[in-house]
Design a protein around this motif. Structure first.
Motif, mmCIF file in Angstrom:
data_model
loop_
_atom_site.group_PDB
_atom_site.id
_atom_site.type_symbol
_atom_site.label_atom_id
_atom_site.label_comp_id
_atom_site.label_asym_id
_atom_site.label_seq_id
_atom_site.Cartn_x
_atom_site.Cartn_y
_atom_site.Cartn_z
ATOM 1 N N ARG A 1 -11.339 3.983 -6.084
ATOM 2 C CA ARG A 1 -9.960 4.152 -5.073
ATOM 3 C C ARG A 1 -9.750 5.769 -4.336
ATOM 4 O O ARG A 1 -9.296 6.206 -3.809
ATOM 5 C CB ARG A 1 -8.514 3.704 -5.068
ATOM 6 C CG ARG A 1 -8.808 2.082 -5.091
ATOM 7 C CD ARG A 1 -8.087 1.459 -5.335
ATOM 8 N NE ARG A 1 -8.253 0.161 -4.562
ATOM 9 C CZ ARG A 1 -6.978 -0.921 -4.966
ATOM 10 N NH1 ARG A 1 -6.107 -1.066 -6.221
ATOM 11 N NH2 ARG A 1 -7.514 -2.483 -4.895
ATOM 12 N N ARG A 2 -9.677 6.982 -5.840
ATOM 13 C CA ARG A 2 -8.841 8.068 -5.765
ATOM 14 C C ARG A 2 -10.195 8.863 -4.744
ATOM 15 O O ARG A 2 -9.473 9.619 -4.588
ATOM 16 C CB ARG A 2 -9.126 8.496 -7.582
ATOM 17 C CG ARG A 2 -9.141 9.988 -7.093
ATOM 18 C CD ARG A 2 -9.028 10.111 -8.896
ATOM 19 N NE ARG A 2 -10.523 10.241 -8.983
ATOM 20 C CZ ARG A 2 -10.771 11.052 -9.943
ATOM 21 N NH1 ARG A 2 -10.646 11.080 -11.093
ATOM 22 N NH2 ARG A 2 -11.825 11.222 -9.864
ATOM 23 N N LEU B 1 -9.551 2.258 -10.426
ATOM 24 C CA LEU B 1 -8.374 3.441 -9.576
ATOM 25 C C LEU B 1 -9.765 4.834 -9.166
ATOM 26 O O LEU B 1 -9.201 5.662 -8.462
ATOM 27 C CB LEU B 1 -7.811 3.654 -10.757
ATOM 28 C CG LEU B 1 -7.112 2.627 -11.825
ATOM 29 C CD1 LEU B 1 -5.918 2.904 -12.112
ATOM 30 C CD2 LEU B 1 -6.408 1.911 -9.853
ATOM 31 N N LEU C 1 -7.902 -2.717 -1.000
ATOM 32 C CA LEU C 1 -6.459 -3.335 -0.654
ATOM 33 C C LEU C 1 -6.729 -4.913 0.329
ATOM 34 O O LEU C 1 -5.501 -5.543 -0.003
ATOM 35 C CB LEU C 1 -5.726 -2.556 1.235
ATOM 36 C CG LEU C 1 -5.340 -1.433 0.501
ATOM 37 C CD1 LEU C 1 -4.689 -0.152 1.699
ATOM 38 C CD2 LEU C 1 -4.220 -1.361 -1.056
ATOM 39 N N MET D 1 0.572 4.871 -1.797
ATOM 40 C CA MET D 1 -0.602 4.455 -3.838
ATOM 41 C C MET D 1 -1.342 3.878 -4.607
ATOM 42 O O MET D 1 -2.018 4.066 -5.738
ATOM 43 C CB MET D 1 1.380 4.570 -5.126
ATOM 44 C CG MET D 1 2.416 5.767 -4.390
ATOM 45 S SD MET D 1 1.369 7.458 -4.234
ATOM 46 C CE MET D 1 1.067 7.491 -5.963
ATOM 47 N N THR D 2 -1.149 2.064 -3.861
ATOM 48 C CA THR D 2 -2.677 1.640 -4.370
ATOM 49 C C THR D 2 -3.711 2.237 -4.288
ATOM 50 O O THR D 2 -4.491 2.425 -5.021
ATOM 51 C CB THR D 2 -2.137 0.076 -3.518
ATOM 52 O OG1 THR D 2 -0.975 -0.301 -4.308
ATOM 53 C CG2 THR D 2 -3.258 -1.034 -4.517
ATOM 54 N N ALA D 3 -3.350 2.938 -2.707
ATOM 55 C CA ALA D 3 -4.921 3.090 -2.108
ATOM 56 C C ALA D 3 -4.942 4.667 -2.403
ATOM 57 O O ALA D 3 -6.519 5.102 -2.571
ATOM 58 C CB ALA D 3 -4.113 3.483 -0.452
ATOM 59 N N VAL D 4 -4.281 5.610 -2.946
ATOM 60 C CA VAL D 4 -4.436 6.506 -3.369
ATOM 61 C C VAL D 4 -5.674 6.160 -5.092
ATOM 62 O O VAL D 4 -6.022 7.497 -6.146
ATOM 63 C CB VAL D 4 -3.728 7.831 -3.985
ATOM 64 C CG1 VAL D 4 -3.279 7.952 -2.445
ATOM 65 C CG2 VAL D 4 -2.601 7.726 -5.084
ATOM 66 N N GLY D 5 -5.305 5.436 -5.867
ATOM 67 C CA GLY D 5 -6.106 4.548 -7.160
ATOM 68 C C GLY D 5 -5.123 4.846 -7.875
ATOM 69 O O GLY D 5 -4.954 5.300 -9.136
ATOM 70 N N ALA D 6 -3.768 4.933 -7.767
ATOM 71 C CA ALA D 6 -2.351 5.373 -8.828
ATOM 72 C C ALA D 6 -2.224 3.658 -9.895
ATOM 73 O O ALA D 6 -2.347 3.063 -9.236
ATOM 74 C CB ALA D 6 -1.251 4.917 -8.152
ATOM 75 N N ASN D 7 -2.506 4.093 -11.113
ATOM 76 C CA ASN D 7 -2.237 2.750 -12.147
ATOM 77 C C ASN D 7 -1.194 2.066 -11.945
ATOM 78 O O ASN D 7 0.056 3.187 -10.885
ATOM 79 C CB ASN D 7 -2.199 3.431 -13.744
ATOM 80 C CG ASN D 7 -1.297 4.233 -13.799
ATOM 81 O OD1 ASN D 7 -0.623 4.205 -13.569
ATOM 82 N ND2 ASN D 7 -1.885 5.008 -14.869
ATOM 83 N N ASN E 1 -11.079 -0.377 -0.095
ATOM 84 C CA ASN E 1 -10.810 0.712 -0.677
ATOM 85 C C ASN E 1 -9.940 -0.757 -1.864
ATOM 86 O O ASN E 1 -9.335 -0.688 -2.660
ATOM 87 C CB ASN E 1 -9.769 1.366 -0.709
ATOM 88 C CG ASN E 1 -8.838 0.467 0.350
ATOM 89 O OD1 ASN E 1 -9.108 -0.460 0.954
ATOM 90 N ND2 ASN E 1 -8.019 2.099 0.428
ATOM 91 N N VAL F 1 -2.701 12.235 -8.848
ATOM 92 C CA VAL F 1 -2.419 11.013 -9.275
ATOM 93 C C VAL F 1 -3.578 10.766 -10.345
ATOM 94 O O VAL F 1 -3.597 10.801 -11.498
ATOM 95 C CB VAL F 1 -0.602 9.797 -9.518
ATOM 96 C CG1 VAL F 1 0.470 10.382 -8.759
ATOM 97 C CG2 VAL F 1 -1.955 9.202 -8.887
ATOM 98 N N GLN G 1 -6.542 14.539 -1.959
ATOM 99 C CA GLN G 1 -7.095 13.357 -3.704
ATOM 100 C C GLN G 1 -8.294 14.117 -3.239
ATOM 101 O O GLN G 1 -9.608 12.959 -4.136
ATOM 102 C CB GLN G 1 -6.719 12.177 -2.209
ATOM 103 C CG GLN G 1 -6.427 10.961 -3.331
ATOM 104 C CD GLN G 1 -6.906 9.957 -2.282
ATOM 105 O OE1 GLN G 1 -5.808 10.001 -1.414
ATOM 106 N NE2 GLN G 1 -7.382 8.251 -2.056
#
Lengths: 273, 256
Positions: free
Chosen positions: B78-79, B75, B51, A182-188, B49, B105, B162
């Motif tokens: 990263r999206r 964010l 991490l 979830m961090t990687a997909v850019g979630a807040n 990204n 998201v 995504q």
């Protein structure tokens, strides 16, 4: 057959090298002695003796005699207070469970990474758990007066303490893979919690809430002793008037309700996890 | 385009993870990073990204510095970067579709996503992503009902949903058997070719690296010791990267 083979093999084997000494059992003996000592010391200090227990037996028998047969007619007037007890438990558990969610997230070190936040939250939760239910109820009775409200509040805080504790420990043990994803997909942070944490703990949360409800039913049954509503008040009244047959009726009624709720809740919890 | 400018990473205990890395990865490349365990493959990939944080230098993605980005900017970068993990990192108790939708998201308001109110286009997009990796019929299964290979394909679908422009895959096949390995690598290659998504994969099977990569980067002790097209990545080169002869278990074997 097996035995001879084993023996033959044994003879052909090389002698073993240096075998390490097996670990000493000394620690276990000391622990056992310590626990026995503790038991006797406690009994001595509280002046509890087996003699007293045996001398008390006839009294117990007498009490049982007075309880039997239960006053079956007394079931009718206690239905309403019993329902009140259940309602108190339902409300207390629900409020406590709702409040437990944000608090357990705040107490989990893998969600809130700052010690300044999660240590005080844990302290607060510990504090809530340290105060016994009856004392909580008595305090709320002093504030809000007699009735079900202080009972519900006491159960709310009790549930909050119990569920938060179980839940934050569960949160700390969840798989961190989805969190990373979830961090990687850019979630807040909020999306991170709802998509990474919540689905991993929701079944546990339901299970803990049901378990707390079981405990609350039993707790709610005695809260009336301090005037916090429910069936407990009737225990006090009938005991005071030495109406042991009626006490027996209340005990049987409580037992049946507790058993039904425990059974149902356990079955549901088995399905959940 | 991904640019590494003098990137270094030193762990608090003094271990050097990355040592002055300078790389430029062009759009549409299929880059495979090889090296021994501990050579810094994972650190390099995860620094893209963020991490993992780097301690020196800068990483620029499509002309935006992710190193300097913060808050919403981070964010948003990263999206656009999908990530595939060795252990799939799906929420096992959630449905396949919900896992894929979680890739969306970043495109919607917090409230909307938290309530699970994804627009119909998102659901279509997610189902299409599942179709692309041949796993559409599992859309409503729970993720933990799927085999390892299927779960990895779900995580590829998540990166597709995504609408990522870059896919990072950190040892994507290390927990898979040889046959599923080929399927997953084929999926990654197909997506790279058909959609032009820049793909960077960490691998330790060198025959696999040769088969799928357009460019191989060799890492050793946090430094780039090889960077070139597959044709230049000979056995001798690999021995150099690994600092020793190539052994059997670095080859996947005949199924490839």
């Amino acid at each position: 057959m097996m035995k001879t083979e084993w023996n033959q093999e044994k003879q052909t084997l090389k002698p073993l090298g240096h075998v390490p000494d097996p670990p000493s059992k000394f620690k276990h003996y000391v622990t056992a002695l310590f626990i026995i000592g503790l038991l006797f010391a406690s009994a001595y200090q509280t002046e509890a003796t087996f003699e007293e227990l045996i001398l008390g037996l006839p009294e117990m028998a007498k009490l049982m005699e007075q309880m039997l047969p239960p006053d079956w007619a007394y079931f009718e007037p206690i239905v309403e207070p019993m329902l009140e007890t259940i309602r108190m438990a339902v409300l207390g558990t629900t409020f406590g469970a709702i409040m437990a969610v944000p608090l357990s997230l705040l107490a989990a070190s893998n969600v809130v990474k700052s010690k300044i936040l999660f240590y005080p939250t844990r302290m607060f939760l510990n504090l809530i758990r340290t105060i016994p239910d009856l004392l909580k109820a008595a305090i709320f009775v002093a504030i809000f007066g007699l009735g079900a409200i202080p009972g519900i509040l006491a159960l709310t805080f009790f549930s909050l303490g119990l569920i938060s504790k179980l839940l934050y420990e569960t949160i700390e043990a969840i798989d961190k893979g989805p969190l990373e994803a979830m961090t990687a997909v850019g979630a807040n942070k909020i999306q991170w919690i709802f998509f990474g944490v919540v689905p991993q703990i929701s079944a546990h949360f339901m299970s803990y809430t049901l378990y707390t409800f079981e405990v609350n039913i039993r707790a709610a049954a005695v809260l009336g002793l301090v005037g916090a509503g429910g069936i407990g008040h009737y225990y006090e009244k009938t005991l005071g008037f030495l109406q042991y047959d009626r006490v027996a009726s209340i005990i049987i009624f409580t037992l049946v309700i507790v058993l039904i709720i425990d059974y149902t809740s356990t079955k549901i919890r088995e399905k959940l996890l | 385009m991904i640019e590494f400018k003098n990137v270094s990473k030193v762990y608090p205990n003094g271990t050097v993870g990355l040592n002055n890395i300078n790389l430029t990865i062009e759009p549409g490349e299929f880059v495979v990073i090889v090296g021994l365990s501990g050579a810094g493959k994972s650190t390099l990939l995860r620094s893209i990204n963020r991490l993992h944080e780097i301690t020196d230098g800068e990483i620029v993605i499509h002309d935006q510095s992710i190193t300097k980005a913060n808050g919403k900017q981070l964010l948003k970068i990263r999206r656009d970067i999908g990530m595939i993990f060795q252990n799939f990192n799906l929420v096992k108790r959630s449905s396949v579709l919900k896992n894929v939708l979680s890739g969306r998201v970043g495109y919607h308001s917090t409230l909307r996503t938290v309530l699970g109110m994804f627009p119909k286009e998102d659901i279509d997009l997610s189902l299409r992503a599942l179709e692309r990796v041949n796993i559409l019929e599992k859309a409503y299964s729970r993720a933990d009902e799927l085999s390892g290979g299927q779960q990895q394909r779900v995580s590829i679908a998540r990166a597709l949903a995504q609408e990522a422009k870059i896919i990072l895959a950190d040892e994507p096949v290390a927990s898979l058997d040889p046959l599923t390995t080929v399927q997953v690598m084929d999926d990654l290659q197909r997506i790279n070719r058909e959609l032009g998504i820049t793909t960077i994969v960490n691998l330790h099977f060198i025959d696999l690296a040769r088969q799928y990569a357009t460019r191989i980067i060799g890492l050793r002790a946090g430094e780039v010791v090889f960077d070139g097209p597959v044709s230049e990545a000979t056995d001798d080169k690999f021995s150099e990267i690994y600092g020793r002869e190539i052994s059997e278990d670095e080859l996947l074997g005949e199924t490839v």
